[in-house]
Design an enzyme around this catalytic site. Structure first.
Site, PDB file in Angstrom:
ATOM      1  N   ASP A  67       0.868  -1.190   0.000  1.00 38.47           N
ATOM      2  CA  ASP A  67       0.000   0.000   0.000  1.00 38.47           C
ATOM      3  C   ASP A  67       0.899   1.233   0.000  1.00 38.47           C
ATOM      4  O   ASP A  67       2.127   1.131   0.119  1.00 38.47           O
ATOM      5  CB  ASP A  67      -0.901  -0.011   1.248  1.00 38.47           C
ATOM      6  CG  ASP A  67      -1.861   1.168   1.313  1.00 38.47           C
ATOM      7  OD1 ASP A  67      -2.304   1.664   0.262  1.00 38.47           O
ATOM      8  OD2 ASP A  67      -2.185   1.615   2.441  1.00 38.47           O
ATOM      9  N   CYS A  78     -11.135   2.743   0.735  1.00 37.64           N
ATOM     10  CA  CYS A  78      -9.716   3.060   0.912  1.00 37.64           C
ATOM     11  C   CYS A  78      -9.297   2.189   2.075  1.00 37.64           C
ATOM     12  O   CYS A  78     -10.000   2.139   3.108  1.00 37.64           O
ATOM     13  CB  CYS A  78      -9.524   4.537   1.242  1.00 37.64           C
ATOM     14  SG  CYS A  78      -7.848   4.919   1.825  1.00 37.64           S
ATOM     15  N   CYS A  80      -4.581  -1.428  -1.970  1.00 45.59           N
ATOM     16  CA  CYS A  80      -4.812  -0.004  -2.148  1.00 45.59           C
ATOM     17  C   CYS A  80      -5.796   0.186  -3.303  1.00 45.59           C
ATOM     18  O   CYS A  80      -5.514  -0.229  -4.440  1.00 45.59           O
ATOM     19  CB  CYS A  80      -3.489   0.686  -2.469  1.00 45.59           C
ATOM     20  SG  CYS A  80      -3.664   2.436  -2.841  1.00 45.59           S
TER      21      CYS A  80
HETATM   22  N1  DGL Z   1      -4.860   3.108   1.161  1.00 50.67           N
HETATM   23  C1  DGL Z   1      -5.046   3.646  -0.123  1.00 50.67           C
HETATM   24  C2  DGL Z   1      -6.343   3.207  -0.770  1.00 50.67           C
HETATM   25  O1  DGL Z   1      -6.861   2.144  -0.493  1.00 50.67           O
HETATM   26  C3  DGL Z   1      -4.815   5.114  -0.384  1.00 50.67           C
HETATM   27  C4  DGL Z   1      -4.241   6.033   0.623  1.00 50.67           C
HETATM   28  C5  DGL Z   1      -3.453   7.183  -0.020  1.00 50.67           C
HETATM   29  O2  DGL Z   1      -4.061   8.165  -0.464  1.00 50.67           O
HETATM   30  O3  DGL Z   1      -2.240   7.037  -0.086  1.00 50.67           O
HETATM   31  O4  DGL Z   1      -6.872   3.884  -1.615  1.00 50.67           O
END
Ligand code: DGL
Length: 281
Positions: free
Chosen positions: A18, A196, A82
Site C-alpha cells: 500500500d 480506501c 490499495c
Molecule cells: N490506502 C489507499 C487506498 O486504499 C490510499 C491512501 C493514499 O491516499 O495514499 O486507496
C-alpha cells in the site's frame, strides 16, 4: 473486516503493498483467514499519499515499485492493498509480474445487495472516485442505487495518525466524513463503502461521527478469500525460514511508522531501493 469462516490451513508467502499503513487492514484479514501464511508488508512512504497524485505519475510508479518489491521479497502472491493504485494500475502491474497479483477495489457489489434504502455512500480517495474503473463498478453492480460519493485525503492522514497511537479529536473525523451525509439524499444512506484501505482503521470513529446508523463495509474478507484461492492454485509455495519482513520506500522513516510495524510483528523495517525511473515522476 476479518473473515468469520474457519481459518484455512493454507501456507505460502504473501506480500501486501500500500502507500502507507492502510494495507495493514488487508494484512489482518489475511492473517485471520489463514494463520499459517507468512505476510510481508510494504509501504510506498516516499510517494504517500497516493490519493491526490496525478494519474500519470501514479500509473508509472506503482508497477515499478511492485516489480522492485517482488524481486526483493519473492512472494508467491502480491496483494495491492490499495484502491487508489488498483483502480489505476492493476493490469499494467499484472502484465509485468510472473506471480498472481490481487487488487483491492471498492466493495460496490456487496453494498448494492446489502442496502435497503437503495442509497449507498462511497468514501474513497479523490483518485479512486475519479477512475473509470470505479464508474464501471457502479454502472455494472449498482445502477439501480443512488451512490453518493465523497473523496477525502484528510481521512487517510487521520488513519495514519490513529495507527501511530494518537487519540483523534472526534470533531476532526466528523468534519472529514460530514460531506457524505450532507450531500442531497445523504439522509437516505444506510450502507457506506470504505473504499480506501486506511478507512477501516477509523471504523469506530466514523461510526460515532455518523449522523444516523449505517453499515460500513470494506473489501478485507473478499481480498483474503481471493488470495487464498490463488495460493491454493499455485504449483509451489514459499514459506522459507525468513520471518515476515516490512519495507518502506523512504530512506528514513518516522519512529511512529516503526512502532506501528512492530505492533504488527515486523521487527525491522527495511528501505527499498526504488528504481530511478519510478522517482522522476
Ligand atoms: N490506502 C489507499 C487506498 O486504499 C490510499 C491512501 C493514499 O491516499 O495514499 O486507496
Amino acid at each position: 473486516m476479518a473473515s468469520r469462516r474457519t481459518p484455512s490451513p493454507a501456507t505460502g508467502r504473501v506480500l501486501v503493498f500500500d502507500s502507507g499503513i492502510g494495507g495493514l487492514t488487508i494484512r489482518d484479514a489475511l492473517a485471520a483467514s489463514a494463520p499459517g501464511l507468512v505476510i510481508d508488508y510494504a509501504a510506498d512512504t516516499a510517494f504517500f499519499p497516493y490519493g491526490e497524485k496525478a494519474d500519470a505519475a501514479l500509473a508509472a510508479r506503482v508497477p515499478e515499485v511492485a516489480e522492485a518489491l517482488v524481486a526483493e521479497a519473492k512472494p508467491d502472491v502480491l496483494v495491492i492493498a490499495c484502491n487508489t493504485a488498483s483502480t489505476l494500475a492493476l493490469s499494467e502491474t499484472r502484465s509485468r509480474l510472473a506471480i498472481p497479483v490481487i487488487g483491492t477495489v471498492p466493495a460496490i457489489k456487496p453494498a448494492a445487495s446489502l442496502t435497503k434504502t437503495g442509497t449507498i455512500g462511497l468514501l474513497a480517495t479523490p483518485g479512486t472516485l475519479a477512475r473509470a474503473y470505479t464508474s464501471k463498478l457502479i454502472a455494472d453492480f449498482a445502477a439501480h442505487c443512488q451512490v453518493i460519493r465523497h473523496g477525502s485525503v484528510d481521512l487517510v492522514h487521520l488513519a495514519e495518525r490513529r495507527a501511530a497511537g494518537e487519540r483523534l479529536p472526534a470533531s476532526e473525523v466528523a468534519a472529514a466524513q460530514a460531506p457524505l451525509f450532507h450531500a442531497p439524499g445523504g439522509e437516505q444512506i444506510d450502507t457506506v463503502v470504505l473504499a480506501c484501505t486506511h478507512f477501516p482503521l477509523l471504523r469506530t470513529e466514523l461510526t460515532a461521527a455518523a449522523p444516523h446508523q449505517v453499515s460500513y463495509i470494506d473489501s478485507g474478507a473478499a481480498i483474503a478469500r481471493q488470495t487464498l484461492k490463488r495460493l491454493e492454485a499455485a504449483p509451489a509455495r514459499r514459506i522459507g525460514v525468513d520471518p515476515p519482513a516490512a519495507w518502506v520506500t523512504s530512506p528514513v522513516h518516522p519512529e511512529a511508522v516503526g512502532r506501528v510495524f512492530r505492533r504488527y510483528g515486523y521487527e525491522t523495517v527495511r528501505a527499498l531501493d526504488v528504481p530511478a525511473r519510478a522517482q522522476g515522476v
